[in-house]
Enzyme design. Structure first.
Site, short mmCIF file in Angstrom:
data_model
loop_
_atom_site.label_atom_id
_atom_site.label_comp_id
_atom_site.label_asym_id
_atom_site.label_seq_id
_atom_site.Cartn_x
_atom_site.Cartn_y
_atom_site.Cartn_z
CB ALA A 1 -0.94 -0.01 1.21
CB ALA B 1 1.74 -11.88 0.93
N GLY C 1 -1.18 -14.98 -3.00
CA GLY C 1 -1.30 -14.25 -4.24
C GLY C 1 -2.27 -13.09 -4.15
CD GLU D 1 -5.11 -18.31 -2.35
OE1 GLU D 1 -3.89 -18.28 -2.57
OE2 GLU D 1 -5.70 -17.41 -1.71
CG HIS E 1 -3.26 -18.66 7.49
ND1 HIS E 1 -3.05 -20.00 7.32
CD2 HIS E 1 -3.32 -18.12 6.25
CE1 HIS E 1 -3.00 -20.27 6.03
NE2 HIS E 1 -3.16 -19.15 5.35
NE ARG F 1 -6.81 -17.41 4.38
CZ ARG F 1 -5.92 -16.50 4.01
NH1 ARG F 1 -5.87 -15.34 4.65
NH2 ARG F 1 -5.10 -16.72 2.99
CG HIS G 1 -2.87 -14.57 8.20
ND1 HIS G 1 -1.54 -14.62 7.87
CD2 HIS G 1 -3.56 -14.51 7.02
CE1 HIS G 1 -1.41 -14.59 6.56
NE2 HIS G 1 -2.61 -14.52 6.02
CD GLU H 1 -3.03 -6.71 8.13
OE1 GLU H 1 -3.35 -7.48 9.07
OE2 GLU H 1 -1.98 -6.87 7.46
NE ARG I 1 -6.96 -11.35 4.56
CZ ARG I 1 -6.13 -12.17 3.91
NH1 ARG I 1 -6.05 -12.12 2.59
NH2 ARG I 1 -5.38 -13.04 4.56
CG LEU J 1 -0.82 -9.00 -1.16
CD1 LEU J 1 0.04 -9.93 -2.01
CD2 LEU J 1 0.07 -8.08 -0.33
#
Length: 551
Positions: free
Chosen positions: A15, A45, A48, A127, A248, A294, A355, A379, A390, A396
């Site tokens: 960012a 990270a 991706g 994912e 995570h 997650r 995470h 973030e 999320r 990202l």
């Protein structure tokens, strides 16, 4: 010492650097980073960046996947604009020199293709939580490649000055000195010299990343101490949804490993979570099994560990060909081999770890905070994109999209006004410390109590215990802060204590279970609480307005 600039950027992840590159076209930029310029959450990270690039995919599907994961708290306008801008952000990175994994026949940007469009020539991963393959990646070290490309681009800009080994202490708000409620820069510690620099700016941009170090176990690097959130809160900015901390599901469990993440992409490519006896368990918790969001996967692992007394569970991808594993996950394969774990032949011991923070400093859709002159992106900001949880690989993306939007909103800065008169940093009667053990003791105690009382599963009683102890620790930290010269360790401790306070306060006020916030005393989701939990200095945590719908 005093420095001035048009744009002060605090933080050097995706960012901060993305913003700095665009802002450099319009003025002088100073980037403050408390360690080396490449050291940030971005660098670590693995998975991706999510973007709709395949004809079989759609913006609508990406939007829907994001909102399903967000458990009813996403701001749909933020989701829509982020998803639709994703292909352009991927193109920007590729033109900046980032090299992502290609599908057969794909090409990288070079001198012969200086303006490469984000056409579908990329290898796309799947994912958890995504309904299509849309994850752009560079092996399993995507963040490292992105950070490399951005750092190289920043290094090539003459009007971007990067202050490494510098840490922002507090924001400079003119209201403290009889002026308007405007942020005019920050006081910054030169860590190596032990001196404090006054940096004045036309616009101050917080891009300090997350706060994983507030917990005992985290996938985050040491820099992730919530500095921007803590500074903004102390300055009077509004903060929101701090109770939603994403754990995570799979961090490498090994006595010599530190903060090593096992990417979501392994489960996307078929890895199976197993108990220590080898039996799979995820289908007992969710029909999507390993591809569930997650929060569900992390709670399932936490449940299995507590039920059995095991210290970890197993993540097994040994049914895939060794060549496939080594080609798709070279970083994870190499790191696990360092600890004697051959992931082509044996499962990986994993545990959940803190995470990603889905809350943060409240901003509008261009990064403005509630304090004029202060902006927040990445973030550390709460844009409304993530809601209560999320979706994988949207982080990202968010950093780039809102860096671009903030840079656009700051396309013209007023450079003719005289700089405000603000005092230099006053050390008062502070002296060098002779009892640094106070910092390490409080650091360890704070992170452990957050893990035990404010972790994956919470209760009213645990939150009350945490609040009482955090208040006592803050008293000790404040006493130490005013008595001794500031150091980076002290500032980080002060900041994680503030973040811990905000997490507990928001969690205690949300009397329901939703997304990443799960409490055994309020197990159901309450439709009446489908609102952001907001908090401001001097104002207790309370429900704000319902998320704005797409018009």
């Amino acid at each position: 010492m005093r420095l001035t600039c048009d744009f002060l950027v605090i933080g050097s992840g995706i960012a901060g650097l993305s913003f700095a590159l665009e802002a450099a076209e319009r003025g002088e930029v100073i980037v403050v980073t408390k360690r080396g310029r490449e050291e940030s959450n971005t660098k670590y990270a693995q998975g991706g960046i999510a973007a709709v690039l395949d004809e079989a995919d759609s913006f609508e599907a990406h939007v829907n996947d994001t909102i399903v994961a967000g458990a009813g708290l996403n701001h749909p306008r933020a989701v829509e604009l982020t998803v639709r801008d994703a292909p352009a952000r991927i193109a920007m990175l590729r033109n900046a020199g980032a090299k992502f994994d290609l599908a057969p026949g794909g090409v990288h940007a070079d001198e012969s293709s200086p303006s490469l469009n984000a056409t579908q020539d990329l290898d796309l991963h799947l994912e958890g939580g995504h309904s299509a393959r849309r994850i752009v990646h560079a092996g399993d070290m995507t963040g490292k490649e992105v950070e490399r490309a951005l750092v190289d681009a920043v290094n090539a800009k003459a009007n971007i000055r990067v202050l490494e080994e510098h840490m922002a202490i507090d924001l400079i708000t003119l209201a403290k000195y009889g002026g308007p409620e405007v942020c005019a820069g920050a006081y910054v510690l030169d860590v190596e010299q032990g001196k404090v620099v006054t940096v004045l700016a036309r616009a101050t941009v917080l891009a300090t990343g997350g706060a994983g170090k507030v917990y005992l176990y985290t996938t985050n690097p040491d820099v992730a101490t919530g500095d921007g959130i803590a500074m903004a809160f102390r300055a009077g900015a509004e903060v929101a949804n701090m109770e939603f901390y994403q754990f995570h599901p799979t961090c490498l469990f090994h006595p010599k490993a530190k903060d090593f993440l096992i990417s979501e992409a392994l489960r996307g490519e078929g890895a199976i979570l197993r108990r220590l006896d080898g039996t799979p368990f995820m289908k007992e918790f969710d029909g999507r099994a390993e591809l569930a969001p997650r929060d569900i996967v992390a709670r399932a692992i936490d449940h299995e560990m507590k039920r059995s007394g095991a210290e970890h569970v197993l993540l097994d991808i040994t049914h895939k060909e060794p060549t496939f594993i080594k080609e798709h996950f070279p970083g994870i394969y190499a790191q696990c081999m360092r600890y004697g774990i051959d992931i082509t032949r044996e499962p990986i011991p994993v545990v959940p770890a803190a995470h990603y923070l889905c809350g943060g400093i409240t901003t509008d859709l261009e990064g403005r905070t509630t304090i004029p002159g202060l902006w927040a992106i990445g973030e550390c900001a709460h844009t409304g994109l993530h809601g209560a949880n999320r979706l994988a690989s949207n982080s990202l993306l968010e950093g780039m999209v809102f860096a671009h939007r903030a840079a656009g909103a700051l396309s013209s800065v007023e450079s003719s006004k005289p700089w405000p008169e603000v005092p230099e940093w006053d050390v008062g009667e502070a002296v060098p410390s002779d009892e640094a053990v106070v910092i390490t003791q409080n650091w360890d105690e704070l992170r452990r109590l957050m893990w035990n009382y404010v972790g994956i599963v919470r209760s009213d009683k645990r939150l009350r215990r945490a609040a009482r102890r955090i208040a006592l620790l803050q008293e000790e930290i404040a006493e130490y802060y005013w008595k001794y010269f500031v150091t980076r360790d002290l500032l980080e401790l002060r900041n994680i204590a503030t973040v811990a306070q905000l997490i507990v306060e928001c969690a205690a006020a949300r009397r329901e279970s939703r997304g990443l916030h799960f409490t055994i005393d309020h197990r159901d989701t309450d439709p009446r609480m489908a609102r952001d939990m907001v908090v401001k200095r001097g104002v207790p945590a309370h429900l704000g307005q319902a998320p704005e719908r797409v018009s």
